[in-house]
Design an enzyme around this catalytic site. Structure first.
Site, PDB file in Angstrom:
ATOM      1  N   ASN A 294       0.855  -1.185   0.000  1.00  0.00           N
ATOM      2  CA  ASN A 294       0.000   0.000   0.000  1.00  0.00           C
ATOM      3  C   ASN A 294       0.897   1.243   0.000  1.00  0.00           C
ATOM      4  O   ASN A 294       1.668   1.459   0.943  1.00  0.00           O
ATOM      5  CB  ASN A 294      -0.893  -0.045   1.253  1.00  0.00           C
ATOM      6  CG  ASN A 294      -1.856   1.112   1.296  1.00  0.00           C
ATOM      7  OD1 ASN A 294      -1.483   2.233   0.990  1.00  0.00           O
ATOM      8  ND2 ASN A 294      -3.078   0.857   1.701  1.00  0.00           N
TER       9      ASN A 294
ATOM     10  N   ASP B  77      -0.038   4.450  -0.166  1.00  0.00           N
ATOM     11  CA  ASP B  77      -0.737   5.687   0.211  1.00  0.00           C
ATOM     12  C   ASP B  77       0.177   6.708   0.888  1.00  0.00           C
ATOM     13  O   ASP B  77       0.094   7.908   0.636  1.00  0.00           O
ATOM     14  CB  ASP B  77      -1.857   5.381   1.218  1.00  0.00           C
ATOM     15  CG  ASP B  77      -3.020   4.644   0.597  1.00  0.00           C
ATOM     16  OD1 ASP B  77      -3.083   4.551  -0.645  1.00  0.00           O
ATOM     17  OD2 ASP B  77      -3.867   4.148   1.372  1.00  0.00           O
ATOM     18  N   HIS B  78       1.024   6.202   1.801  1.00  0.00           N
ATOM     19  CA  HIS B  78       1.746   7.158   2.636  1.00  0.00           C
ATOM     20  C   HIS B  78       2.972   7.765   1.957  1.00  0.00           C
ATOM     21  O   HIS B  78       3.543   8.727   2.471  1.00  0.00           O
ATOM     22  CB  HIS B  78       2.032   6.556   4.012  1.00  0.00           C
ATOM     23  CG  HIS B  78       0.741   6.288   4.723  1.00  0.00           C
ATOM     24  ND1 HIS B  78      -0.164   7.304   4.987  1.00  0.00           N
ATOM     25  CD2 HIS B  78       0.154   5.140   5.128  1.00  0.00           C
ATOM     26  CE1 HIS B  78      -1.232   6.780   5.564  1.00  0.00           C
ATOM     27  NE2 HIS B  78      -1.076   5.475   5.654  1.00  0.00           N
TER      28      HIS B  78
ATOM     29  N   HIS C 257      -5.567   3.612  -1.685  1.00  0.00           N
ATOM     30  CA  HIS C 257      -6.887   4.011  -1.189  1.00  0.00           C
ATOM     31  C   HIS C 257      -7.157   5.449  -1.620  1.00  0.00           C
ATOM     32  O   HIS C 257      -6.507   6.378  -1.143  1.00  0.00           O
ATOM     33  CB  HIS C 257      -6.880   3.884   0.342  1.00  0.00           C
ATOM     34  CG  HIS C 257      -8.208   4.154   0.980  1.00  0.00           C
ATOM     35  ND1 HIS C 257      -8.388   4.068   2.347  1.00  0.00           N
ATOM     36  CD2 HIS C 257      -9.414   4.494   0.474  1.00  0.00           C
ATOM     37  CE1 HIS C 257      -9.652   4.348   2.639  1.00  0.00           C
ATOM     38  NE2 HIS C 257     -10.289   4.624   1.518  1.00  0.00           N
TER      39      HIS C 257
ATOM     40  N   ARG D 296      -9.222   8.228  -1.048  1.00  0.00           N
ATOM     41  CA  ARG D 296     -10.202   8.667  -0.045  1.00  0.00           C
ATOM     42  C   ARG D 296     -11.041   9.823  -0.567  1.00  0.00           C
ATOM     43  O   ARG D 296     -10.592  10.575  -1.428  1.00  0.00           O
ATOM     44  CB  ARG D 296      -9.483   9.135   1.231  1.00  0.00           C
ATOM     45  CG  ARG D 296      -9.079   8.000   2.134  1.00  0.00           C
ATOM     46  CD  ARG D 296      -8.453   8.534   3.420  1.00  0.00           C
ATOM     47  NE  ARG D 296      -8.324   7.466   4.385  1.00  0.00           N
ATOM     48  CZ  ARG D 296      -9.222   7.200   5.328  1.00  0.00           C
ATOM     49  NH1 ARG D 296     -10.299   7.944   5.463  1.00  0.00           N
ATOM     50  NH2 ARG D 296      -9.033   6.204   6.157  1.00  0.00           N
TER      51      ARG D 296
ATOM     52  N   ARG E 143      -6.681  12.757   0.835  1.00  0.00           N
ATOM     53  CA  ARG E 143      -5.577  13.159   1.705  1.00  0.00           C
ATOM     54  C   ARG E 143      -4.247  12.516   1.302  1.00  0.00           C
ATOM     55  O   ARG E 143      -3.194  12.992   1.668  1.00  0.00           O
ATOM     56  CB  ARG E 143      -5.889  12.842   3.170  1.00  0.00           C
ATOM     57  CG  ARG E 143      -5.869  11.382   3.485  1.00  0.00           C
ATOM     58  CD  ARG E 143      -6.024  11.124   4.967  1.00  0.00           C
ATOM     59  NE  ARG E 143      -7.387  11.342   5.417  1.00  0.00           N
ATOM     60  CZ  ARG E 143      -7.894  10.749   6.498  1.00  0.00           C
ATOM     61  NH1 ARG E 143      -7.141   9.945   7.226  1.00  0.00           N
ATOM     62  NH2 ARG E 143      -9.133  10.957   6.867  1.00  0.00           N
TER      63      ARG E 143
ATOM     64  N   GLU F 268      -8.578   0.492  -3.041  1.00  0.00           N
ATOM     65  CA  GLU F 268      -9.426   0.505  -1.844  1.00  0.00           C
ATOM     66  C   GLU F 268     -10.402   1.666  -1.995  1.00  0.00           C
ATOM     67  O   GLU F 268      -9.992   2.792  -2.289  1.00  0.00           O
ATOM     68  CB  GLU F 268      -8.577   0.698  -0.593  1.00  0.00           C
ATOM     69  CG  GLU F 268      -7.668  -0.465  -0.322  1.00  0.00           C
ATOM     70  CD  GLU F 268      -6.794  -0.242   0.894  1.00  0.00           C
ATOM     71  OE1 GLU F 268      -6.039  -1.150   1.224  1.00  0.00           O
ATOM     72  OE2 GLU F 268      -6.851   0.867   1.486  1.00  0.00           O
TER      73      GLU F 268
ATOM     74  N   THR G  52      -8.236   3.538   8.423  1.00  0.00           N
ATOM     75  CA  THR G  52      -9.445   2.714   8.381  1.00  0.00           C
ATOM     76  C   THR G  52      -9.522   1.919   9.679  1.00  0.00           C
ATOM     77  O   THR G  52      -8.841   0.915   9.846  1.00  0.00           O
ATOM     78  CB  THR G  52      -9.392   1.795   7.141  1.00  0.00           C
ATOM     79  OG1 THR G  52      -9.063   2.606   6.019  1.00  0.00           O
ATOM     80  CG2 THR G  52     -10.720   1.124   6.903  1.00  0.00           C
TER      81      THR G  52
ATOM     82  N   GLU H 234     -10.975  -9.357   2.882  1.00  0.00           N
ATOM     83  CA  GLU H 234      -9.716  -9.028   3.560  1.00  0.00           C
ATOM     84  C   GLU H 234     -10.048  -8.832   5.029  1.00  0.00           C
ATOM     85  O   GLU H 234     -10.900  -8.009   5.374  1.00  0.00           O
ATOM     86  CB  GLU H 234      -9.097  -7.750   2.963  1.00  0.00           C
ATOM     87  CG  GLU H 234      -7.785  -7.391   3.663  1.00  0.00           C
ATOM     88  CD  GLU H 234      -6.993  -6.302   2.954  1.00  0.00           C
ATOM     89  OE1 GLU H 234      -7.101  -6.170   1.718  1.00  0.00           O
ATOM     90  OE2 GLU H 234      -6.259  -5.582   3.653  1.00  0.00           O
TER      91      GLU H 234
ATOM     92  N   HIS I 297      -3.576  -4.543   7.724  1.00  0.00           N
ATOM     93  CA  HIS I 297      -3.689  -3.383   8.599  1.00  0.00           C
ATOM     94  C   HIS I 297      -2.782  -3.540   9.825  1.00  0.00           C
ATOM     95  O   HIS I 297      -2.926  -4.476  10.605  1.00  0.00           O
ATOM     96  CB  HIS I 297      -5.115  -3.103   9.082  1.00  0.00           C
ATOM     97  CG  HIS I 297      -5.274  -1.659   9.461  1.00  0.00           C
ATOM     98  ND1 HIS I 297      -5.658  -0.684   8.565  1.00  0.00           N
ATOM     99  CD2 HIS I 297      -5.019  -1.013  10.611  1.00  0.00           C
ATOM    100  CE1 HIS I 297      -5.656   0.481   9.160  1.00  0.00           C
ATOM    101  NE2 HIS I 297      -5.260   0.312  10.408  1.00  0.00           N
TER     102      HIS I 297
HETATM  103  N1  PXP Z   1      -5.723  -3.189   3.835  1.00  0.00           N
HETATM  104  C1  PXP Z   1      -6.687  -2.254   3.861  1.00  0.00           C
HETATM  105  C2  PXP Z   1      -8.038  -2.636   3.354  1.00  0.00           C
HETATM  106  C3  PXP Z   1      -6.427  -0.951   4.320  1.00  0.00           C
HETATM  107  O1  PXP Z   1      -7.408  -0.043   4.327  1.00  0.00           O
HETATM  108  C4  PXP Z   1      -5.112  -0.628   4.719  1.00  0.00           C
HETATM  109  C5  PXP Z   1      -4.735   0.753   5.150  1.00  0.00           C
HETATM  110  O2  PXP Z   1      -5.673   1.624   5.289  1.00  0.00           O
HETATM  111  C6  PXP Z   1      -4.143  -1.623   4.677  1.00  0.00           C
HETATM  112  C7  PXP Z   1      -4.474  -2.897   4.245  1.00  0.00           C
HETATM  113  C8  PXP Z   1      -2.728  -1.359   5.076  1.00  0.00           C
HETATM  114  O3  PXP Z   1      -2.641  -1.015   6.409  1.00  0.00           O
HETATM  115  P1  PXP Z   1      -1.275  -0.439   6.974  1.00  0.00           P
HETATM  116  O4  PXP Z   1      -1.016   0.841   6.276  1.00  0.00           O
HETATM  117  O5  PXP Z   1      -1.537  -0.285   8.422  1.00  0.00           O
HETATM  118  O6  PXP Z   1      -0.222  -1.463   6.669  1.00  0.00           O
END
Ligand code: PXP
Length: 246
Positions: free
Chosen positions: A10, A12-13, A46, A48, A52, A73, A104, A154, A197
């Site tokens: 992921n 996103d960050h 994701h 959003r 963000r 996502e 989430t 998931e 997560h």
């Molecule tokens: N899976 C889903 C569905 C998520 O929404 C997220 C993060 O929001 C992740 C996995 C990854 O989580 P993390 O960033 O805590 O590893």
């Protein structure tokens, strides 16, 4: 039977850091390319409602830049459905989304939201997108997912990760058992179980050892580690730990 375990990263960050300064560095596309180059199995992002981190144009750029499957996502909204149908990601994972949350925070109430989810799931499925629901590892939610006819769920590993971080081994084991039991039940019913997560080097192995799990989606920790060791090495190390646990 033990299946191979895919790693979806992921990114996103990476976009969170980029957006902190409003420019185009660091680019999540470059992160996706690095993930591809070190054998990651997929890119998870994701989009959003408040944009963000990942933004609309990132989706296309990620799809153009790598051949890895994209797991989008998304909240169960008309806006996100339109975007998914426009971009046609390999997979779409429907997640709950609250504007004020930091992340989430829990699973989707697939049972309570059946009527909202049913048309969205069927439209995504009809377009050949592999639909997943991000749910708590609870039988009620799994039954609701079965009723909705999704091929994938998931399981939210947040509670497990919290218990592990708190050093509460009893609770950690309880959460782990719940995820293992529901993974077995999902597989028995023909649903492919994934998990994610809050997974880290320290807590990933007991989850990775659950034989029915086919994919882990990991983001925040990998991007954090990448600050110290680089994304390439962070993904490699996570991959190694996952393989070792199987
Ligand atoms: N899976 C889903 C569905 C998520 O929404 C997220 C993060 O929001 C992740 C996995 C990854 O989580 P993390 O960033 O805590 O590893």
């Amino acid at each position: 039977m033990t299946h191979p375990l895919r790693l979806g990263v992921n990114i996103d960050h990476v976009a969170t850091i980029r957006n902190a300064r409003g420019g185009d560095h660091p680019d999540p596309v470059r992160a996706a390319q690095i993930v591809a180059s070190v054998g990651g199995d997929g890119i998870t992002a994701h989009l959003r409602e408040d944009r963000r981190h990942i933004r609309d144009d990132d989706l296309q750029r990620i799809q153009d830049a790598t051949a890895l499957p994209l797991n989008l996502e998304m909240a169960a909204t008309e806006e996100m459905l339109d975007i998914a149908l426009r971009h046609m990601p390999h997979a779409a994972c429907i997640v709950p989304e609250k504007r004020e949350e930091r992340t989430t925070e829990g699973g989707l109430d697939a049972a309570g939201l059946h009527n909202t989810l049913a048309p969205i799931v069927s439209k995504l499925k009809n377009h050949g997108i592999r639909v997943s629901l991000f749910i708590e590892a609870q039988e009620r939610q799994l039954n609701a997912a079965l009723k909705l006819g999704v091929p994938v769920v998931e399981f939210h590993t947040g509670e497990y990760a919290h218990a592990h971080l708190a050093g509460d081994s009893e609770r950690t084991q309880r959460e782990l058992r719940r995820i293992a039991d529901m993974s077995a039940l999902a597989a028995k019913n023909g649903i492919e179980p994934h998990a994610g997560h809050g997974l880290t080097y320290e807590n990933v192995q007991p989850i990775a050892a659950i034989p029915q799990l086919a994919e882990l989606n990991i983001g925040h920790y990998l991007v954090g580690e990448a600050v110290f060791v680089g994304l390439e090495q962070a993904v490699r190390q996570m991959r190694e730990l996952m393989d070792e646990a199987r």
